[in-house]
Write a protein that holds these residues in place. Structure first.
Motif, PDB file in Angstrom:
ATOM      1  N   ALA A  68       0.749  -1.214   0.064  1.00 11.08           N
ATOM      2  CA  ALA A  68      -0.135   0.005   0.107  1.00 11.08           C
ATOM      3  C   ALA A  68       1.042   1.111   0.023  1.00 11.08           C
ATOM      4  O   ALA A  68       0.564   2.216  -0.625  1.00 11.08           O
ATOM      5  N   GLU A  69       1.977   1.423   0.768  1.00  9.40           N
ATOM      6  CA  GLU A  69       2.841   2.501   0.706  1.00  9.40           C
ATOM      7  C   GLU A  69       3.410   2.630  -0.711  1.00  9.40           C
ATOM      8  O   GLU A  69       3.746   3.795  -0.900  1.00  9.40           O
ATOM      9  N   LEU A  70       4.056   1.329  -1.296  1.00 11.22           N
ATOM     10  CA  LEU A  70       4.580   1.592  -2.482  1.00 11.22           C
ATOM     11  C   LEU A  70       3.474   1.923  -3.537  1.00 11.22           C
ATOM     12  O   LEU A  70       3.911   2.750  -4.577  1.00 11.22           O
ATOM     13  N   LEU A  71       2.254   1.529  -3.549  1.00 12.28           N
ATOM     14  CA  LEU A  71       1.428   2.325  -4.372  1.00 12.28           C
ATOM     15  C   LEU A  71       1.423   3.800  -4.460  1.00 12.28           C
ATOM     16  O   LEU A  71       0.550   4.182  -5.401  1.00 12.28           O
ATOM     17  N   GLU A  72       1.659   4.368  -3.457  1.00 10.28           N
ATOM     18  CA  GLU A  72       1.545   5.642  -3.390  1.00 10.28           C
ATOM     19  C   GLU A  72       2.587   6.562  -4.293  1.00 10.28           C
ATOM     20  O   GLU A  72       2.497   7.505  -4.531  1.00 10.28           O
ATOM     21  N   THR A  73       3.754   5.606  -4.581  1.00 13.27           N
ATOM     22  CA  THR A  73       4.891   6.240  -5.249  1.00 13.27           C
ATOM     23  C   THR A  73       5.097   5.400  -6.798  1.00 13.27           C
ATOM     24  O   THR A  73       5.546   6.074  -7.736  1.00 13.27           O
ATOM     25  N   LEU A  74       4.590   4.165  -7.030  1.00 13.92           N
ATOM     26  CA  LEU A  74       5.044   3.340  -7.979  1.00 13.92           C
ATOM     27  C   LEU A  74       3.419   2.637  -8.584  1.00 13.92           C
ATOM     28  O   LEU A  74       2.577   2.697  -7.880  1.00 13.92           O
ATOM     29  N   PRO A  75       3.400   2.760  -9.895  1.00 12.99           N
ATOM     30  CA  PRO A  75       2.399   2.077 -10.226  1.00 12.99           C
ATOM     31  C   PRO A  75       2.425   0.561  -9.737  1.00 12.99           C
ATOM     32  O   PRO A  75       3.386  -0.216  -9.753  1.00 12.99           O
ATOM     33  N   ALA A  76       0.821  -0.096  -9.953  1.00 19.15           N
ATOM     34  CA  ALA A  76       0.711  -1.186  -9.406  1.00 19.15           C
ATOM     35  C   ALA A  76       1.527  -2.429 -10.242  1.00 19.15           C
ATOM     36  O   ALA A  76       1.849  -3.305  -9.774  1.00 19.15           O
ATOM     37  N   LYS A  77       1.417  -2.045 -11.493  1.00 21.15           N
ATOM     38  CA  LYS A  77       2.066  -3.179 -12.585  1.00 21.15           C
ATOM     39  C   LYS A  77       3.581  -3.568 -12.021  1.00 21.15           C
ATOM     40  O   LYS A  77       4.101  -4.454 -12.241  1.00 21.15           O
ATOM     41  N   LEU A  78       4.450  -2.281 -11.958  1.00 17.30           N
ATOM     42  CA  LEU A  78       5.655  -2.340 -11.380  1.00 17.30           C
ATOM     43  C   LEU A  78       6.011  -3.246 -10.104  1.00 17.30           C
ATOM     44  O   LEU A  78       6.822  -4.111 -10.007  1.00 17.30           O
ATOM     45  N   ILE A  79       5.213  -2.852  -9.221  1.00 18.68           N
ATOM     46  CA  ILE A  79       5.238  -3.419  -7.894  1.00 18.68           C
ATOM     47  C   ILE A  79       5.042  -4.888  -8.021  1.00 18.68           C
ATOM     48  O   ILE A  79       5.713  -5.946  -7.551  1.00 18.68           O
ATOM     49  N   PHE A  80       3.736  -5.276  -8.604  1.00 21.21           N
ATOM     50  CA  PHE A  80       3.460  -7.033  -8.801  1.00 21.21           C
ATOM     51  C   PHE A  80       4.652  -7.634  -9.630  1.00 21.21           C
ATOM     52  O   PHE A  80       4.856  -8.794  -9.454  1.00 21.21           O
ATOM     53  N   SER A  81       5.042  -7.101 -10.772  1.00 24.54           N
ATOM     54  CA  SER A  81       6.057  -7.605 -11.488  1.00 24.54           C
ATOM     55  C   SER A  81       7.364  -7.979 -10.960  1.00 24.54           C
ATOM     56  O   SER A  81       7.967  -9.033 -11.007  1.00 24.54           O
ATOM     57  N   ARG A  82       7.705  -6.818 -10.014  1.00 17.92           N
ATOM     58  CA  ARG A  82       8.723  -7.296  -9.013  1.00 17.92           C
ATOM     59  C   ARG A  82       8.506  -8.404  -8.070  1.00 17.92           C
ATOM     60  O   ARG A  82       9.416  -9.331  -8.028  1.00 17.92           O
ATOM     61  N   ARG A  83       7.274  -8.463  -7.599  1.00 16.84           N
ATOM     62  CA  ARG A  83       7.186  -9.790  -6.918  1.00 16.84           C
ATOM     63  C   ARG A  83       7.246 -11.011  -7.330  1.00 16.84           C
ATOM     64  O   ARG A  83       7.580 -11.894  -7.047  1.00 16.84           O
ATOM     65  N   ILE A  84       6.694 -10.973  -8.646  1.00 18.91           N
ATOM     66  CA  ILE A  84       6.575 -12.219  -9.403  1.00 18.91           C
ATOM     67  C   ILE A  84       7.946 -12.828  -9.637  1.00 18.91           C
ATOM     68  O   ILE A  84       8.619 -13.836  -9.633  1.00 18.91           O
ATOM     69  N   ALA A  85       9.020 -11.683  -9.856  1.00 17.99           N
ATOM     70  CA  ALA A  85      10.589 -12.027 -10.144  1.00 17.99           C
ATOM     71  C   ALA A  85      10.950 -12.465  -8.864  1.00 17.99           C
ATOM     72  O   ALA A  85      11.648 -13.324  -9.091  1.00 17.99           O
TER      73      ALA A  85
END
Length: 80
Positions: free
Chosen positions: A38-55
């Motif tokens: 949730a804190e990351l969503l304030e600064t980064l797009p969701a697509k970028l956050i979840f692509s990192r999680r998959i990696a």
């Protein structure tokens, strides 16, 4: 920016803001990850956050469970 709160209750762990609960989690680890996302969503797009999680998930390979009759299981039985 919101201030998130993690509260432990009988049926699980609640993640929420000062005004309202948002999510019921099964463990503290999941609750902390939800707050971090949730804190990351304030600064980064969701697509970028979840692509990192998959990696990250691809890099961490869980240990495979040993099937009965496997080489490791057989060696244990022969020692007994």
């Amino acid at each position: 920016m919101f201030a998130y709160r993690i509260t432990e209750i009988d049926s699980g762990i609640v993640v929420g803001t000062e005004e309202e609960p948002i999510l019921l989690c099964a463990s503290r680890e999941v609750a902390h990850r939800a707050v971090a996302d949730a804190e990351l969503l304030e600064t980064l797009p969701a697509k970028l956050i979840f692509s990192r999680r998959i990696a990250e998930a691809r890099d961490v390979k869980p240990a495979a469970p040993q099937a009965p009759g496997s080489a490791q299981e057989t060696s244990r039985a022969s020692r007994a």
